[in-house]
Design a protein around this motif. Structure first.
Motif, PDB file in Angstrom:
ATOM      1  N   PHE A 125      32.317  34.679  42.409  1.00 26.15           N
ATOM      2  CA  PHE A 125      33.016  34.737  41.123  1.00 26.15           C
ATOM      3  C   PHE A 125      33.375  36.179  40.798  1.00 26.15           C
ATOM      4  O   PHE A 125      32.520  37.072  40.850  1.00 26.15           O
ATOM      5  CB  PHE A 125      32.120  34.163  40.023  1.00 26.15           C
ATOM      6  CG  PHE A 125      32.692  34.266  38.629  1.00 26.15           C
ATOM      7  CD1 PHE A 125      33.873  33.615  38.299  1.00 26.15           C
ATOM      8  CD2 PHE A 125      32.045  35.002  37.647  1.00 26.15           C
ATOM      9  CE1 PHE A 125      34.401  33.699  37.008  1.00 26.15           C
ATOM     10  CE2 PHE A 125      32.550  35.090  36.369  1.00 26.15           C
ATOM     11  CZ  PHE A 125      33.735  34.432  36.043  1.00 26.15           C
TER      12      PHE A 125
ATOM     13  N   TYR B 265      35.990  31.633  42.643  1.00 26.62           N
ATOM     14  CA  TYR B 265      36.455  31.431  41.272  1.00 26.62           C
ATOM     15  C   TYR B 265      36.665  32.793  40.613  1.00 26.62           C
ATOM     16  O   TYR B 265      36.115  33.811  41.048  1.00 26.62           O
ATOM     17  CB  TYR B 265      35.452  30.586  40.483  1.00 26.62           C
ATOM     18  CG  TYR B 265      35.329  29.187  41.044  1.00 26.62           C
ATOM     19  CD1 TYR B 265      36.164  28.168  40.604  1.00 26.62           C
ATOM     20  CD2 TYR B 265      34.411  28.896  42.060  1.00 26.62           C
ATOM     21  CE1 TYR B 265      36.086  26.887  41.141  1.00 26.62           C
ATOM     22  CE2 TYR B 265      34.325  27.623  42.604  1.00 26.62           C
ATOM     23  CZ  TYR B 265      35.169  26.626  42.142  1.00 26.62           C
ATOM     24  OH  TYR B 265      35.091  25.362  42.680  1.00 26.62           O
TER      25      TYR B 265
ATOM     26  N   HIS C 128      39.971  24.800  43.724  1.00 28.26           N
ATOM     27  CA  HIS C 128      38.705  24.226  43.255  1.00 28.26           C
ATOM     28  C   HIS C 128      37.975  23.533  44.407  1.00 28.26           C
ATOM     29  O   HIS C 128      38.513  22.652  45.069  1.00 28.26           O
ATOM     30  CB  HIS C 128      39.015  23.223  42.150  1.00 28.26           C
ATOM     31  CG  HIS C 128      37.821  22.693  41.423  1.00 28.26           C
ATOM     32  ND1 HIS C 128      36.730  23.460  41.102  1.00 28.26           N
ATOM     33  CD2 HIS C 128      37.562  21.438  40.924  1.00 28.26           C
ATOM     34  CE1 HIS C 128      35.847  22.730  40.443  1.00 28.26           C
ATOM     35  NE2 HIS C 128      36.334  21.491  40.324  1.00 28.26           N
TER      36      HIS C 128
ATOM     37  N   VAL D 242      36.070  30.438  32.266  1.00 28.89           N
ATOM     38  CA  VAL D 242      35.101  30.191  33.346  1.00 28.89           C
ATOM     39  C   VAL D 242      33.745  30.779  32.975  1.00 28.89           C
ATOM     40  O   VAL D 242      33.657  31.924  32.512  1.00 28.89           O
ATOM     41  CB  VAL D 242      35.587  30.808  34.677  1.00 28.89           C
ATOM     42  CG1 VAL D 242      34.664  30.384  35.814  1.00 28.89           C
ATOM     43  CG2 VAL D 242      37.029  30.422  34.969  1.00 28.89           C
TER      44      VAL D 242
ATOM     45  N   ASN E 276      40.830  29.675  41.007  1.00 27.08           N
ATOM     46  CA  ASN E 276      40.298  28.402  40.517  1.00 27.08           C
ATOM     47  C   ASN E 276      41.142  27.216  40.991  1.00 27.08           C
ATOM     48  O   ASN E 276      40.651  26.090  41.049  1.00 27.08           O
ATOM     49  CB  ASN E 276      40.236  28.402  38.994  1.00 27.08           C
ATOM     50  CG  ASN E 276      39.486  29.607  38.446  1.00 27.08           C
ATOM     51  OD1 ASN E 276      38.588  30.136  39.093  1.00 27.08           O
ATOM     52  ND2 ASN E 276      39.858  30.054  37.260  1.00 27.08           N
TER      53      ASN E 276
END
Length: 594
Positions: free
Chosen positions: A512, A575, A570, A588, A567
């Protein structure tokens, strides 16, 4: 002699000329006056239709102020005083707010409703068109704010059910004005019925009910649109006709019509709602609360104390009916999908004891209460440091024992009020009783049995819990926006992961990245799971449609119509959170392993 005849003929010719000119002038004057009346009538009709539309949009924008967590709902029509559902007669101009008068015993959802415009409910005088007739109104079943037949889910992707056509009086559907795609179908229509045609009868009913507007509730006496069986079928697309121009009402037209319609689109409502100062903050808070529910799910794992932090599976993206709470059910093959609410598969694989541990992650669909029997302890969430929910909780959970507004007293605990105040029936404390008393009330069955005094206390506690405004706000928020919440869990934290769970690295956890909106600096984190809220559809994304109605394409199952940037892959393990813009509006939250 010939000379006299000549003068007599000339005089007659002059007389006839003057006579014809006079008649022509009179006719022209009458026509001009008629045109002027027609213009004035049209102007009045246009004015009241615009006024009604503006007030209805304002009603949808402010609906959440009185019905917590519900945005965008519209009032029912005024359908008359003689509906047979056992309810008291409604005054003229008041919306039939409990069910829209449809299928009175079962209160069916998604049945559209047609009746007179509810001017009194909206705080207006009777609105009359240029012919002096009061307005009529129809609401799509998906948007009706009926208290006992409200839609299970209403958000910015909810489509209307009405197509509107302009008729020239010769052909019924000369031009389609709106509704050629699911997204452009009208949510509601306001109708000015115009003057009565010879085949219509607007004589007042003997039973009364329309003393102010006059006439009756028989729609065929007012509208030229065929509305037979209007409310019989849920999720049914309906067509409305509006006069293309004044010529459409001529007697020589085979489909003469003088109805004038103003319609409300989905985007008109939601564009106005998105301008609310609290809307975006509330969506962030919803996302943070649900992410927190996922994070605390591991706390009820049997071996949590020794490092078992496994998290639930995702729910599939492809659902039969996205409005149905029970479809958000985890699947033991999905690492990424929609955020689940039912987690029975995950509980079984992790080895949680049911019913000691509930099978619901967010809310219990049966009780409507997101405190236990769900896994999400809402009181604990309220007391935790949820930064994006500070405004949300401050607005609905602040304690002010001295306020005359009971809503300000809900979150007062026993340390914030005096003993005398605790006996005041107007108070409603979420933490009124001690932990020991609450524990006794939560025992099933209580051992030893509750005393009479304890039973009284427990009854009060249950009433307090059920009236908690934070809970009542969160439940409809989740209901209405559950199809916008996406979820992914890392391999190392899935329910059938091998124990002990290893430390997160680039191979077993989600990656992330988060960009600072002020400095542009990018930070990287490793996540056990992520929860994502998808904002409004962007210009480069396809529509988010799904049946019902039958025939609408299912594009909701494609997450690329919701998510942006990394994203949009997915399930691929990567992300990101960027600044909110016209190119990116995902929210998020990274759930870390620790």
């Amino acid at each position: 002699m010939h000379h006299t005849k000549y003068h007599t003929g000339a005089a007659l010719l002059i007389f006839l000329t003057v006579f014809v000119l006079g008649i022509s002038a009179l006719l022209l004057s009458a026509l001009n006056q008629q045109d002027q009346w027609s213009l004035e009538e049209d102007a009045q009709t246009t004015k009241v239709l615009a006024q009604a539309k503006e007030v209805l949009i304002g009603y949808a924008v402010s609906f959440a102020d009185d019905s917590l967590g519900n945005y965008g709902f519209l009032p029912c029509p005024d359908i008359g005083p003689d509906e047979d559902d056992g309810q008291a007669n409604f005054p003229e101009g008041v919306d039939y707010g409990n069910s829209c008068g449809i299928n009175t015993l079962t209160r069916k959802r998604y049945h559209s409703s047609l009746g007179r415009f509810p001017w009194r409910t909206l705080g207006l005088p009777p609105l009359r068109d240029g012919a002096g007739e009061c307005l009529w109104y129809a609401i799509s079943g998906s948007y009706k704010g009926a208290s006992s037949a409200k839609a299970e889910m209403l958000n910015e992707d909810s489509n209307g059910l009405f197509q509107v056509f302009a008729s020239d009086g010769t052909t019924l559907k000369t031009v389609q004005l709106t509704g050629d795609t699911p997204e452009t179908r009208a949510v509601a229509v306001i109708i000015a019925p115009g003057k009565m045609f010879p085949n219509q009868n607007r004589t007042p009913e003997s039973s009364g009910g329309v003393e102010i507007c006059g006439g009756n509730y028989n729609v065929a006496n007012y509208l030229e649109t065929d509305v037979a069986g209007f409310s019989n079928v849920p999720d049914e697309i309906k067509e409305f006709l509006t006069a293309q121009d004044t010529l459409a009402q001529d007697f020589n037209k085979s489909h003469r019509i003088n109805d004038k319609i103003a319609y409300i689109s989905r985007e008109e409502i939601w564009e106005a709602i998105r301008k609310r100062s609290d809307f975006y903050k509330t969506m962030r808070c919803l996302t943070q609360i649900t992410a927190n529910c996922v994070a605390v799910y591991a706390n009820t794992n049997t071996n949590f104390a020794t490092g078992d932090k496994r998290l639930p599976w995702a729910a599939p993206m492809d659902l039969d009916d996205y409005r149905d709470d029970t479809e958000y059910d985890d699947d033991n093959t999905f690492l990424a999908g929609l955020l689940p609410n039912i987690v029975s598969d995950s509980n079984t694989q992790i080895g949680k004891t049911v019913p000691t541990v509930p099978n619901y992650l967010i809310v219990d669909p049966d009780s409507g209460d997101p405190t236990p029997p769900t896994e999400c302890n809402f009181s604990a969430i309220q007391n935790s440091e949820l930064t994006d929910c500070q405004t949300f909780f401050k607005r609905i959970t602040s304690c002010n024992p001295n306020s005359i507004n009971p809503n300000d007293k809900i979150w007062c605990d026993e340390g914030q009020v005096t003993t005398a105040e605790r006996s005041d029936a107007t108070f409603n404390y979420a933490y009124f009783y001690s932990t020991a008393v609450k524990n006794r009330c939560s025992q099933d069955p209580p051992i030893p049995p509750l005393t009479s005094a304890e039973e009284t206390q427990c009854t009060t506690i249950r009433q307090i819990k059920n009236s908690n405004r934070a809970i009542k706000t969160f439940r409809p928020l989740w209901n209405n926006w559950k199809d916008h919440l996406f979820y992914a869990v890392a391999n190392a934290y899935k329910p059938d992961a091998t124990l002990p769970i290893p430390s997160c690295d680039n191979t077993n956890c989600l990656q992330f990245t988060k960009t600072n909106p002020t400095t542009g600096a990018v930070t990287a984190e490793k996540c056990a799971a992520v929860v994502i809220f998808a904002g409004k559809r962007l210009a480069n994304q396809n529509g988010r449609n799904a049946p019902p109605p039958i025939g609408d394409p299912d594009t909701k199952s494609d997450f690329r119509n919701y998510l942006e940037g990394d994203n949009a892959t997915h399930g691929n393990g990567r992300y990101q959170q960027l600044s909110i813009s016209d190119q990116f509006n995902d929210i998020v939250y990274c759930i870390k392993g620790e």
